[in-house]
Design a protein around this motif. Structure first.
Motif, mmCIF file in Angstrom:
data_model
loop_
_atom_site.group_PDB
_atom_site.id
_atom_site.type_symbol
_atom_site.label_atom_id
_atom_site.label_comp_id
_atom_site.label_asym_id
_atom_site.label_seq_id
_atom_site.Cartn_x
_atom_site.Cartn_y
_atom_site.Cartn_z
ATOM 1 N N THR A 1 33.787 -60.289 -18.556
ATOM 2 C CA THR A 1 34.607 -59.662 -17.439
ATOM 3 C C THR A 1 33.846 -59.301 -16.293
ATOM 4 O O THR A 1 32.488 -59.025 -16.560
ATOM 5 C CB THR A 1 35.371 -58.425 -18.003
ATOM 6 O OG1 THR A 1 34.675 -57.594 -18.261
ATOM 7 C CG2 THR A 1 36.250 -58.804 -19.039
ATOM 8 N N GLU A 2 34.332 -59.283 -15.257
ATOM 9 C CA GLU A 2 33.485 -58.739 -14.161
ATOM 10 C C GLU A 2 34.352 -57.928 -13.007
ATOM 11 O O GLU A 2 35.443 -58.118 -12.915
ATOM 12 C CB GLU A 2 33.328 -59.995 -13.069
ATOM 13 C CG GLU A 2 32.342 -61.027 -13.630
ATOM 14 C CD GLU A 2 32.037 -62.294 -12.787
ATOM 15 O OE1 GLU A 2 31.129 -62.875 -12.854
ATOM 16 O OE2 GLU A 2 32.847 -62.510 -11.987
ATOM 17 N N ALA A 3 33.714 -56.773 -12.902
ATOM 18 C CA ALA A 3 34.429 -55.677 -12.240
ATOM 19 C C ALA A 3 33.210 -54.976 -11.085
ATOM 20 O O ALA A 3 32.282 -55.027 -11.275
ATOM 21 C CB ALA A 3 34.605 -54.356 -13.185
ATOM 22 N N VAL A 4 33.715 -54.113 -10.407
ATOM 23 C CA VAL A 4 33.126 -53.372 -9.497
ATOM 24 C C VAL A 4 33.127 -51.726 -9.699
ATOM 25 O O VAL A 4 34.439 -51.462 -9.267
ATOM 26 C CB VAL A 4 33.104 -53.935 -8.054
ATOM 27 C CG1 VAL A 4 32.266 -52.933 -6.976
ATOM 28 C CG2 VAL A 4 32.782 -55.126 -7.935
ATOM 29 N N ARG A 5 32.092 -51.024 -9.910
ATOM 30 C CA ARG A 5 32.220 -49.617 -9.889
ATOM 31 C C ARG A 5 31.740 -49.073 -8.614
ATOM 32 O O ARG A 5 30.697 -49.839 -8.000
ATOM 33 C CB ARG A 5 31.578 -48.949 -11.000
ATOM 34 C CG ARG A 5 32.043 -49.322 -12.272
ATOM 35 C CD ARG A 5 31.139 -48.771 -13.507
ATOM 36 N NE ARG A 5 31.840 -49.196 -14.716
ATOM 37 C CZ ARG A 5 31.051 -49.112 -15.858
ATOM 38 N NH1 ARG A 5 29.953 -48.396 -16.118
ATOM 39 N NH2 ARG A 5 31.601 -49.647 -17.114
ATOM 40 N N PHE A 6 32.510 -48.244 -8.144
ATOM 41 C CA PHE A 6 32.186 -47.750 -6.440
ATOM 42 C C PHE A 6 32.493 -46.383 -6.502
ATOM 43 O O PHE A 6 33.394 -45.678 -7.104
ATOM 44 C CB PHE A 6 32.817 -48.646 -5.367
ATOM 45 C CG PHE A 6 34.250 -48.582 -5.543
ATOM 46 C CD1 PHE A 6 34.860 -47.647 -4.396
ATOM 47 C CD2 PHE A 6 35.048 -49.468 -6.268
ATOM 48 C CE1 PHE A 6 36.245 -47.630 -4.229
ATOM 49 C CE2 PHE A 6 36.532 -49.412 -6.068
ATOM 50 C CZ PHE A 6 37.227 -48.448 -5.214
ATOM 51 N N SER B 1 37.117 -51.423 -9.987
ATOM 52 C CA SER B 1 38.216 -52.244 -9.682
ATOM 53 C C SER B 1 37.825 -53.594 -10.111
ATOM 54 O O SER B 1 36.530 -54.032 -10.396
ATOM 55 C CB SER B 1 38.135 -52.322 -7.957
ATOM 56 O OG SER B 1 39.219 -53.494 -7.497
ATOM 57 N N LYS B 2 38.762 -54.738 -10.128
ATOM 58 C CA LYS B 2 38.373 -56.020 -10.709
ATOM 59 C C LYS B 2 37.508 -56.496 -9.576
ATOM 60 O O LYS B 2 37.909 -56.357 -8.226
ATOM 61 C CB LYS B 2 39.718 -56.716 -10.596
ATOM 62 C CG LYS B 2 40.473 -56.361 -11.762
ATOM 63 C CD LYS B 2 40.139 -56.670 -13.304
ATOM 64 C CE LYS B 2 41.063 -56.147 -14.424
ATOM 65 N NZ LYS B 2 40.427 -56.333 -15.634
ATOM 66 N N LEU B 3 36.318 -57.241 -10.013
ATOM 67 C CA LEU B 3 35.657 -57.831 -9.070
ATOM 68 C C LEU B 3 36.364 -58.714 -7.866
ATOM 69 O O LEU B 3 36.135 -58.591 -6.580
ATOM 70 C CB LEU B 3 34.638 -58.847 -9.692
ATOM 71 C CG LEU B 3 33.548 -59.515 -8.785
ATOM 72 C CD1 LEU B 3 32.726 -58.683 -7.772
ATOM 73 C CD2 LEU B 3 32.573 -60.567 -9.267
ATOM 74 N N TYR B 4 37.385 -59.628 -8.285
ATOM 75 C CA TYR B 4 38.081 -60.315 -7.286
ATOM 76 C C TYR B 4 38.755 -59.570 -6.254
ATOM 77 O O TYR B 4 38.840 -59.763 -4.963
ATOM 78 C CB TYR B 4 38.962 -61.397 -7.856
ATOM 79 C CG TYR B 4 40.303 -60.851 -8.654
ATOM 80 C CD1 TYR B 4 41.291 -60.755 -7.692
ATOM 81 C CD2 TYR B 4 40.398 -60.439 -9.776
ATOM 82 C CE1 TYR B 4 42.645 -60.352 -8.128
ATOM 83 C CE2 TYR B 4 41.552 -59.926 -10.237
ATOM 84 C CZ TYR B 4 42.508 -60.017 -9.289
ATOM 85 O OH TYR B 4 43.757 -59.508 -9.743
#
Length: 387
Positions: A204-209, A241-244
């Motif tokens: 899975t790919e996500a972004v924490r910010f 959030s989801k990376l896409y």
């Protein structure tokens, strides 16, 4: 007449594509210098470590760290340490330099009787941050550094908050604050650090910010920007959030940042500047730049320059001039099939301009033509005005 004006504006914010480069024809009806929304994000999970050692989470909200309070929160605590309803990115030109405007629209409220905590009233407020468009490129580089936390100094030009905002006035309020800083009647002390951690694990790919509010002094932002402290940025709280989705939020705004290095001195650069000014609602100067571009290539087969100039003239009330430009755009049939959907909209827009010159018969012919070519929205005009 009001309905047709609204539908024309709705059509104008439809993105156009040129060589896979998206030019959003966003304008505001009040002709402020801020563009329409170019990208948005409305779905993320907020996390925070609680005093019992467990992580709490909530949609679009960073929960408080107090475990007991979180179980029975007051109205103010329900809002979280921070929250957002939606994040939006817009564009603004300041002294012919491209800036982005980050709008953080969040749930807010207040008690009528704060001491008694009675009479709660909910409303929405906005934080905004204005920064150079080039800094947005740093938030999510083309080569995404997965599993490596980093922080970006957004070098904010102007920031502010509008409590319980009126959507019809908020852009004008932001513009006035930008102008105050531009005219040196207000010193901006606020800054924003964007902390980012792209994560790739278990397929899975996500972004924490995190959006870290700070001050413009280097002593206030230095700790966050020091790579030695990067791992600490996400040790207590963050959004995920989801990376896409996050990628779309950043990239959809980036695609509007046009190449405008140096002073315009050829067809393409004048066209680019015209698009920028069009997006920002500066229609007079946009038309001027389109005119300058055409001096370099008066016989151009690039129909979109006539399409944009026609739309700008139409919004300025020069409907006869707009009709001439739509005529030229229609005469230049697209060689690329990807441009076909944009080309047929010239019939639709010419129909609107003809309507405003009281040529209802000609307007109906154009709307019928655009509908036959596949532009479905024209059917509403045909049903309303052409029976």
């Amino acid at each position: 007449m009001r309905n047709i004006t609204y539908l024309l504006i709705a059509f104008l914010i439809t993105p156009l594509f040129v060589n896979a480069q998206q030019y959003g024809a966003d304008t505001e009806s009040n002709f402020s210098i801020i563009s329409g929304v170019q990208s948005s994000l409305d779905d993320a999970i907020g996390y925070s470590i609680q005093d019992n050692g467990k992580w709490a989470n909530a949609r679009n909200r960073i929960p408080y760290s107090d475990f007991k309070t979180n179980r029975r929160p007051s109205e103010t605590r329900k809002l979280g340490v921070e929250n957002f309803r939606i994040l939006e990115l817009k564009k603004v030109l300041i002294d012919d330099i491209q800036y982005n405007v980050l709008l953080i629209k969040y749930n807010d409220g207040e008690y009528e009787f704060p001491i008694l905590q009675e009479g709660w009233r909910s409303f929405e407020s906005i934080e905004f941050y204005v920064f150079k468009a080039e800094n947005l490129l740093k938030v999510l580089p083309q080569e995404i550094p997965f599993n490596q936390p980093y922080a970006v100094d957004m070098e904010v030009f102007r920031a502010g908050t509008v409590i319980n905002y009126d959507p019809s006035l908020v852009d004008d309020k932001i513009v006035s604050k930008i102008q105050a800083t531009q005219n040196q009647t207000h010193y901006n002390a606020a800054n924003l650090v964007f902390a980012v951690l792209p994560v790739r694990e278990n397929g899975t790919e996500a972004v924490r910010f995190k959006m870290i509010r700070s001050f413009s002094k280097e002593t206030m932002t230095g700790w966050y920007l020091d790579p030695r402290n990067a791992d600490e940025l996400f040790s207590v709280s963050y959004y995920e959030s989801k990376l896409y989705k996050f990628k779309r939020f950043i990239r959809d705004a980036e695609v509007h940042n046009l190449p405008t290095t140096g002073s315009p001195d050829d067809f393409q650069s004048f066209f680019n500047w015209g698009i920028l000014k069009y997006q920002s609602g500066n229609l007079d100067d946009a038309i001027s730049d389109f005119n300058q571009a055409l001096l370099f290539k008066p016989d151009t087969a690039f129909s979109l320059i006539y399409s944009y100039r026609g739309i700008a003239k139409s919004k300025m009330g020069d409907h006869n001039g707009a009709i001439e430009d739509f005529d030229r755009a229609i005469d230049i049939q697209p060689q690329d099939v990807m441009q076909y959907s944009n080309w047929i909209k010239n019939y639709f827009n010419r129909g609107v301009s003809r309507f405003y010159t009281n040529d209802v018969e000609g307007a109906c012919e154009d709307w019928k033509k655009s509908f036959e070519f596949g532009f479905g929205r024209a059917l509403e005009y045909l049903d309303r005005f052409c029976k």
